[in-house]
Write a protein that holds these residues in place. Structure first.
Motif, mmCIF file in Angstrom:
data_model
loop_
_atom_site.group_PDB
_atom_site.id
_atom_site.type_symbol
_atom_site.label_atom_id
_atom_site.label_comp_id
_atom_site.label_asym_id
_atom_site.label_seq_id
_atom_site.Cartn_x
_atom_site.Cartn_y
_atom_site.Cartn_z
ATOM 1 N N GLU A 90 0.958 -1.035 -0.052
ATOM 2 C CA GLU A 90 -0.075 -0.040 0.015
ATOM 3 C C GLU A 90 0.906 1.206 -0.042
ATOM 4 O O GLU A 90 0.572 2.187 -0.781
ATOM 5 N N LEU A 91 1.915 1.292 0.800
ATOM 6 C CA LEU A 91 2.836 2.273 0.710
ATOM 7 C C LEU A 91 3.362 2.587 -0.537
ATOM 8 O O LEU A 91 3.553 3.687 -1.098
ATOM 9 N N SER A 92 4.118 1.411 -1.300
ATOM 10 C CA SER A 92 4.570 1.761 -2.449
ATOM 11 C C SER A 92 3.591 2.154 -3.647
ATOM 12 O O SER A 92 3.961 3.039 -4.437
ATOM 13 N N LYS A 93 2.385 1.713 -3.630
ATOM 14 C CA LYS A 93 1.518 2.308 -4.583
ATOM 15 C C LYS A 93 1.306 3.743 -4.295
ATOM 16 O O LYS A 93 0.972 4.400 -5.295
ATOM 17 N N HIS A 94 1.021 4.185 -3.106
ATOM 18 C CA HIS A 94 0.723 5.655 -2.895
ATOM 19 C C HIS A 94 1.787 6.400 -3.176
ATOM 20 O O HIS A 94 1.695 7.457 -3.730
ATOM 21 N N ARG A 95 3.150 6.176 -2.984
ATOM 22 C CA ARG A 95 4.032 7.033 -3.266
ATOM 23 C C ARG A 95 4.401 6.889 -4.690
ATOM 24 O O ARG A 95 4.614 8.057 -5.095
ATOM 25 N N GLY A 96 3.910 5.882 -5.313
ATOM 26 C CA GLY A 96 4.470 5.797 -6.826
ATOM 27 C C GLY A 96 3.165 7.030 -7.305
ATOM 28 O O GLY A 96 3.631 7.739 -8.465
ATOM 29 N N ALA A 97 1.950 7.004 -6.941
ATOM 30 C CA ALA A 97 1.010 7.766 -7.303
ATOM 31 C C ALA A 97 1.457 9.324 -7.146
ATOM 32 O O ALA A 97 1.214 10.228 -7.895
ATOM 33 N N MET A 98 2.213 9.418 -5.931
ATOM 34 C CA MET A 98 2.424 10.967 -5.562
ATOM 35 C C MET A 98 3.743 11.216 -6.216
ATOM 36 O O MET A 98 3.910 12.377 -6.562
ATOM 37 N N VAL A 99 4.586 10.582 -6.724
ATOM 38 C CA VAL A 99 5.752 11.190 -7.379
ATOM 39 C C VAL A 99 5.787 10.736 -8.895
ATOM 40 O O VAL A 99 6.902 10.957 -9.497
ATOM 41 N N GLU A 167 -5.404 16.025 -6.131
ATOM 42 C CA GLU A 167 -5.325 14.692 -6.184
ATOM 43 C C GLU A 167 -6.688 13.978 -7.086
ATOM 44 O O GLU A 167 -6.604 13.241 -7.864
ATOM 45 N N ARG A 168 -7.837 14.581 -6.734
ATOM 46 C CA ARG A 168 -8.895 14.211 -7.568
ATOM 47 C C ARG A 168 -8.667 14.455 -9.152
ATOM 48 O O ARG A 168 -9.110 13.381 -9.765
ATOM 49 N N SER A 169 -8.517 15.601 -9.611
ATOM 50 C CA SER A 169 -8.272 15.885 -10.898
ATOM 51 C C SER A 169 -7.092 14.859 -11.709
ATOM 52 O O SER A 169 -7.219 14.692 -12.862
ATOM 53 N N LEU A 170 -6.376 14.649 -10.580
ATOM 54 C CA LEU A 170 -5.053 13.732 -11.212
ATOM 55 C C LEU A 170 -5.413 12.249 -11.112
ATOM 56 O O LEU A 170 -4.555 11.638 -11.888
ATOM 57 N N MET A 171 -6.247 11.899 -10.577
ATOM 58 C CA MET A 171 -6.660 10.470 -10.497
ATOM 59 C C MET A 171 -6.529 9.759 -11.687
ATOM 60 O O MET A 171 -5.872 8.599 -11.812
ATOM 61 N N ASP A 172 -6.989 10.146 -12.663
ATOM 62 C CA ASP A 172 -7.074 9.297 -14.019
ATOM 63 C C ASP A 172 -5.567 9.586 -14.720
ATOM 64 O O ASP A 172 -5.732 8.460 -15.432
ATOM 65 N N GLN A 173 -5.027 10.299 -14.535
ATOM 66 C CA GLN A 173 -3.587 10.414 -15.035
ATOM 67 C C GLN A 173 -2.576 9.432 -14.178
ATOM 68 O O GLN A 173 -1.636 9.319 -14.826
ATOM 69 N N THR A 174 -2.682 9.278 -12.892
ATOM 70 C CA THR A 174 -1.824 8.514 -12.295
ATOM 71 C C THR A 174 -2.153 7.177 -11.990
ATOM 72 O O THR A 174 -1.431 6.479 -11.180
#
Length: 264
Positions: A90-99, A167-174
């Protein structure tokens, strides 16, 4: 150049002096830099490289490499402290989305880094990734100028709030819904099949794709092409799975509320 001259003179006539480059940089950083040369380098794209006495090209690419690692470390630290019950996946997935690059590009533009970037005009128009790269280079410059703690503070105080806002507007991009769905079905040893149910011969008519898990249709998606239809169908399938069982979202490390909000 003429427009800038007229604008600056108008500000003087109105009693407002244009901000100097250093004051703009201090406003951006939240502190005064010690080594301004590092920041000049951070904003120097390879298309505007300078050459030192040895013939080595000076631009922001090395700082970008350094800043990428600092950014990942700062985000990892934040997630580790903020979510004590998340496992490594879970940590890896969220970090991947954030960077991810799409996130960095959007955040960099919201911060106004394009105002500082030294780049050839034709190159600027060719790629949006230059802004995310510049953000990483800036973080690398802060690390060298003021140390890790200052760089981490910049990420948490200046970068993270913008990411959370976007975050919400970037959801589909990430998020790649198709990859997430494939990961989930493989984990549970289920068959996954994307079947095109409609392939139009004329423009304006959407492609329609169905997602089948163990031959049961759980999602139906539409798009202007096959790729978009596949992604939309996977999104709808994940949404259906998360609604049926909250454990699915936890397994995949995704926020069901954001999945709902990004539904087309």
């Amino acid at each position: 150049m003429i427009l800038r001259f007229l604008r600056d003179n108008l500000k003087r006539l109105l009693g407002r002096r244009p901000k100097e480059p250093l004051s703009l940089l201090v406003e951006l950083l939240g502190f005064e830099p010690q080594d301004r040369a590092l920041y000049d380098l951070a904003f120097r794209h390879s298309s505007m490289s300078r050459t030192d006495e040895t013939g080595f090209k000076l631009n922001n690419e090395r700082l970008e490499f350094l800043g990428d690692s600092v950014l990942a470390t700062a985000m990892s630290h934040y997630l580790y402290l903020e979510h004590p019950h998340w496992d490594e996946g879970e940590l890896s997935k969220h970090r991947g989305a954030m960077v991810k690059r799409a996130v960095n590009n959007a955040v960099a533009l919201r911060m106004g880094l394009d105002r500082f970037l030294q780049i050839r005009r034709d190159v600027r128009q060719g790629s949006s990734d230059i802004y995310g790269n510049t953000l990483e280079a800036l973080i690398g410059a802060i690390f060298l100028d003021r140390g890790y703690l200052r760089a981490e503070a910049f990420v948490l105080e200046r970068v993270l709030p913008l990411f959370l806002e976007l975050e919400r507007s970037l959801m589909d991009q990430t998020m790649n819904y198709k990859s997430l769905l494939l990961e989930w079905t493989q984990k549970h040893r289920l068959s996954l099949d994307f079947r095109m149910l409609q392939e139009p011969k004329r423009s304006g008519v959407p492609f329609v794709c169905g997602v089948f898990v163990d031959d049961k249709r759980i999602g139906l998606g539409r798009g202007l092409n096959k790729k978009e239809a596949h992604q939309d169908a996977a999104h709808k399938a994940l949404l259906a799975l998360c609604r049926a069982d909250e454990a699915v979202a936890r397994e995949l490390g995704i926020n069901p509320a954001l999945l709902e909000s990004s539904q087309s």
